[in-house]
Design a protein around this motif. Sequence first.
Motif, PDB file in Angstrom:
ATOM      1  N   LEU A 277       0.802  -1.213   0.000  1.00  0.00           N
ATOM      2  CA  LEU A 277       0.000   0.000   0.000  1.00  0.00           C
ATOM      3  C   LEU A 277       0.839   1.269   0.000  1.00  0.00           C
ATOM      4  O   LEU A 277       0.310   2.365  -0.199  1.00  0.00           O
ATOM      5  N   PHE A 278       2.150   1.133   0.253  1.00  0.00           N
ATOM      6  CA  PHE A 278       3.011   2.306   0.278  1.00  0.00           C
ATOM      7  C   PHE A 278       3.255   2.817  -1.142  1.00  0.00           C
ATOM      8  O   PHE A 278       3.494   2.043  -2.061  1.00  0.00           O
ATOM      9  N   ASP A 279       3.210   4.124  -1.290  1.00  0.00           N
ATOM     10  CA  ASP A 279       3.433   4.730  -2.602  1.00  0.00           C
ATOM     11  C   ASP A 279       4.517   5.793  -2.484  1.00  0.00           C
ATOM     12  O   ASP A 279       5.325   5.783  -1.561  1.00  0.00           O
ATOM     13  N   LYS A 280       4.525   6.743  -3.410  1.00  0.00           N
ATOM     14  CA  LYS A 280       5.610   7.733  -3.454  1.00  0.00           C
ATOM     15  C   LYS A 280       5.616   8.666  -2.244  1.00  0.00           C
ATOM     16  O   LYS A 280       6.611   9.346  -2.000  1.00  0.00           O
ATOM     17  N   THR A 281       4.531   8.718  -1.521  1.00  0.00           N
ATOM     18  CA  THR A 281       4.482   9.613  -0.360  1.00  0.00           C
ATOM     19  C   THR A 281       4.985   8.939   0.909  1.00  0.00           C
ATOM     20  O   THR A 281       5.006   9.564   1.964  1.00  0.00           O
ATOM     21  N   ALA A 282       5.386   7.684   0.838  1.00  0.00           N
ATOM     22  CA  ALA A 282       5.826   6.964   2.036  1.00  0.00           C
ATOM     23  C   ALA A 282       7.146   7.535   2.535  1.00  0.00           C
ATOM     24  O   ALA A 282       8.071   7.773   1.771  1.00  0.00           O
ATOM     25  N   SER A 283       7.235   7.759   3.840  1.00  0.00           N
ATOM     26  CA  SER A 283       8.447   8.294   4.444  1.00  0.00           C
ATOM     27  C   SER A 283       9.266   7.165   5.062  1.00  0.00           C
ATOM     28  O   SER A 283       8.768   6.061   5.294  1.00  0.00           O
ATOM     29  N   PHE A 284      10.517   7.474   5.354  1.00  0.00           N
ATOM     30  CA  PHE A 284      11.385   6.468   5.980  1.00  0.00           C
ATOM     31  C   PHE A 284      10.868   6.087   7.362  1.00  0.00           C
ATOM     32  O   PHE A 284      11.026   4.949   7.803  1.00  0.00           O
ATOM     33  N   ASP A 285      10.253   7.015   8.065  1.00  0.00           N
ATOM     34  CA  ASP A 285       9.749   6.740   9.414  1.00  0.00           C
ATOM     35  C   ASP A 285       8.565   5.783   9.394  1.00  0.00           C
ATOM     36  O   ASP A 285       8.292   5.112  10.401  1.00  0.00           O
ATOM     37  N   ALA A 286       7.848   5.714   8.269  1.00  0.00           N
ATOM     38  CA  ALA A 286       6.657   4.866   8.203  1.00  0.00           C
ATOM     39  C   ALA A 286       6.985   3.424   7.849  1.00  0.00           C
ATOM     40  O   ALA A 286       6.251   2.505   8.216  1.00  0.00           O
ATOM     41  N   LEU A 287       8.073   3.199   7.132  1.00  0.00           N
ATOM     42  CA  LEU A 287       8.384   1.862   6.644  1.00  0.00           C
ATOM     43  C   LEU A 287       8.869   0.871   7.703  1.00  0.00           C
ATOM     44  O   LEU A 287       8.574  -0.322   7.599  1.00  0.00           O
ATOM     45  N   PRO A 288       9.648   1.289   8.717  1.00  0.00           N
ATOM     46  CA  PRO A 288      10.190   0.289   9.651  1.00  0.00           C
ATOM     47  C   PRO A 288       9.157  -0.578  10.353  1.00  0.00           C
ATOM     48  O   PRO A 288       9.436  -1.748  10.635  1.00  0.00           O
ATOM     49  N   ILE A 289       7.970  -0.048  10.640  1.00  0.00           N
ATOM     50  CA  ILE A 289       6.977  -0.840  11.390  1.00  0.00           C
ATOM     51  C   ILE A 289       6.537  -2.072  10.598  1.00  0.00           C
ATOM     52  O   ILE A 289       6.640  -3.202  11.095  1.00  0.00           O
ATOM     53  N   PRO A 290       6.051  -1.939   9.343  1.00  0.00           N
ATOM     54  CA  PRO A 290       5.705  -3.164   8.599  1.00  0.00           C
ATOM     55  C   PRO A 290       6.916  -4.031   8.299  1.00  0.00           C
ATOM     56  O   PRO A 290       6.797  -5.261   8.213  1.00  0.00           O
ATOM     57  N   VAL A 291       8.098  -3.412   8.140  1.00  0.00           N
ATOM     58  CA  VAL A 291       9.304  -4.190   7.876  1.00  0.00           C
ATOM     59  C   VAL A 291       9.665  -5.041   9.086  1.00  0.00           C
ATOM     60  O   VAL A 291      10.125  -6.186   8.952  1.00  0.00           O
ATOM     61  N   ILE A 292       9.483  -4.504  10.294  1.00  0.00           N
ATOM     62  CA  ILE A 292       9.721  -5.290  11.507  1.00  0.00           C
ATOM     63  C   ILE A 292       8.796  -6.499  11.542  1.00  0.00           C
ATOM     64  O   ILE A 292       9.219  -7.619  11.850  1.00  0.00           O
ATOM     65  N   PHE A 293       7.528  -6.293  11.208  1.00  0.00           N
ATOM     66  CA  PHE A 293       6.586  -7.413  11.175  1.00  0.00           C
ATOM     67  C   PHE A 293       6.978  -8.427  10.102  1.00  0.00           C
ATOM     68  O   PHE A 293       6.846  -9.634  10.311  1.00  0.00           O
ATOM     69  N   LEU A 294       7.478  -7.950   8.969  1.00  0.00           N
ATOM     70  CA  LEU A 294       7.916  -8.866   7.913  1.00  0.00           C
ATOM     71  C   LEU A 294       9.108  -9.687   8.388  1.00  0.00           C
ATOM     72  O   LEU A 294       9.180 -10.895   8.140  1.00  0.00           O
ATOM     73  N   GLY A 295      10.052  -9.049   9.083  1.00  0.00           N
ATOM     74  CA  GLY A 295      11.194  -9.778   9.634  1.00  0.00           C
ATOM     75  C   GLY A 295      10.760 -10.842  10.620  1.00  0.00           C
ATOM     76  O   GLY A 295      11.285 -11.964  10.617  1.00  0.00           O
ATOM     77  N   LEU A 296       9.778 -10.518  11.454  1.00  0.00           N
ATOM     78  CA  LEU A 296       9.259 -11.496  12.410  1.00  0.00           C
ATOM     79  C   LEU A 296       8.577 -12.656  11.689  1.00  0.00           C
ATOM     80  O   LEU A 296       8.719 -13.815  12.089  1.00  0.00           O
ATOM     81  N   CYS A 297       7.835 -12.336  10.624  1.00  0.00           N
ATOM     82  CA  CYS A 297       7.133 -13.392   9.880  1.00  0.00           C
ATOM     83  C   CYS A 297       8.117 -14.331   9.191  1.00  0.00           C
ATOM     84  O   CYS A 297       7.946 -15.554   9.226  1.00  0.00           O
ATOM     85  N   VAL A 298       9.146 -13.764   8.562  1.00  0.00           N
ATOM     86  CA  VAL A 298      10.131 -14.593   7.878  1.00  0.00           C
ATOM     87  C   VAL A 298      10.878 -15.468   8.868  1.00  0.00           C
ATOM     88  O   VAL A 298      11.110 -16.661   8.628  1.00  0.00           O
TER      89      VAL A 298
END
Length: 289
Positions: free
Chosen positions: A229-250
């Motif tokens: 759902l992230f597009d060109k307006t996504a900031s660096f501060d917004a990405l770590p939260i879903p990325v942390i969940f992705l790391g946990l899932c993997v």
Amino acid sequence: NVALNELPDDKYKLGLGYWSELGMMPYTLAVFLGGFWAEYFNWRWLFYANATIGLTIGLLVSALLYGRTYERKYIEFDYVGFILFAISIVCLQLIISQGNDFDWFGSPWLTMLLLVALFCIPTFIIWEWGETHPLIDVQLFSKSTYFLGCLFGFIGFFVVQGIMSLMSVQMQLLLGYSSSTAGEIYLIMMLAGLPLAGFMYEISKLIDVRFVVSMMFLCSSVTLTWLGLFDKTASFDALPIPVIFLGLCVAALSAPLSTLATKGLTGSFYKRAAQEFLVFRLIGGAMGI
């Protein structure tokens, strides 16, 4: 094999969990280091670093194993099975890699590769079924839990690693991140997921592993949809939260799948099944990339 064979039997499953999660490092830590070196030094440093690290690891392993007694075993190598397996994997990889450029099966080249793969794969299975020392023990696939564990491991890491590769491109081309900034996102993923590896084996003992696998796939689907759902307006501060969940899932996905694949197996059959599961998981991830 060198690392896993050093573990006692009662610690083998725990070691296998951490060994599985170390497979995250080429797709997380390596992306961070590669992006940093490419931006601040030179891309040639990537090759210099690989050569240096490989040489250092080789020297350390030689030093640790020097003087240690071992039992020499001579096992006939399955050359026919190896050739058939290698041809099958190379053909499938070329089809996946070049399909978009050559119009998939509208290309005679890719059609020929498909026909070769369709010939080699069943031939490989038939050959391995009757082989005394098979490259891949295909008879293990007659056990439903092993078959499903390997299948889901292959598909799961095919999807996850493929999307992680696309995410790296998305962050640099669409979001405008530098290579080092995109690498920091992957570093967050590794730091979040790696400590969870060993605990998942303990959790799999307490809860039905089928339920754990189902929940991990569900959580991975939700997290990947979230990232999409992230597009060109996504900031660096917004990405770590879903990325942390992705790391946990993997991190949480590999150990339950390995437990499912080796369920009911003991002794040498367990070790063989665990090692072959890692092979299919690695092939899935490599093809996804």
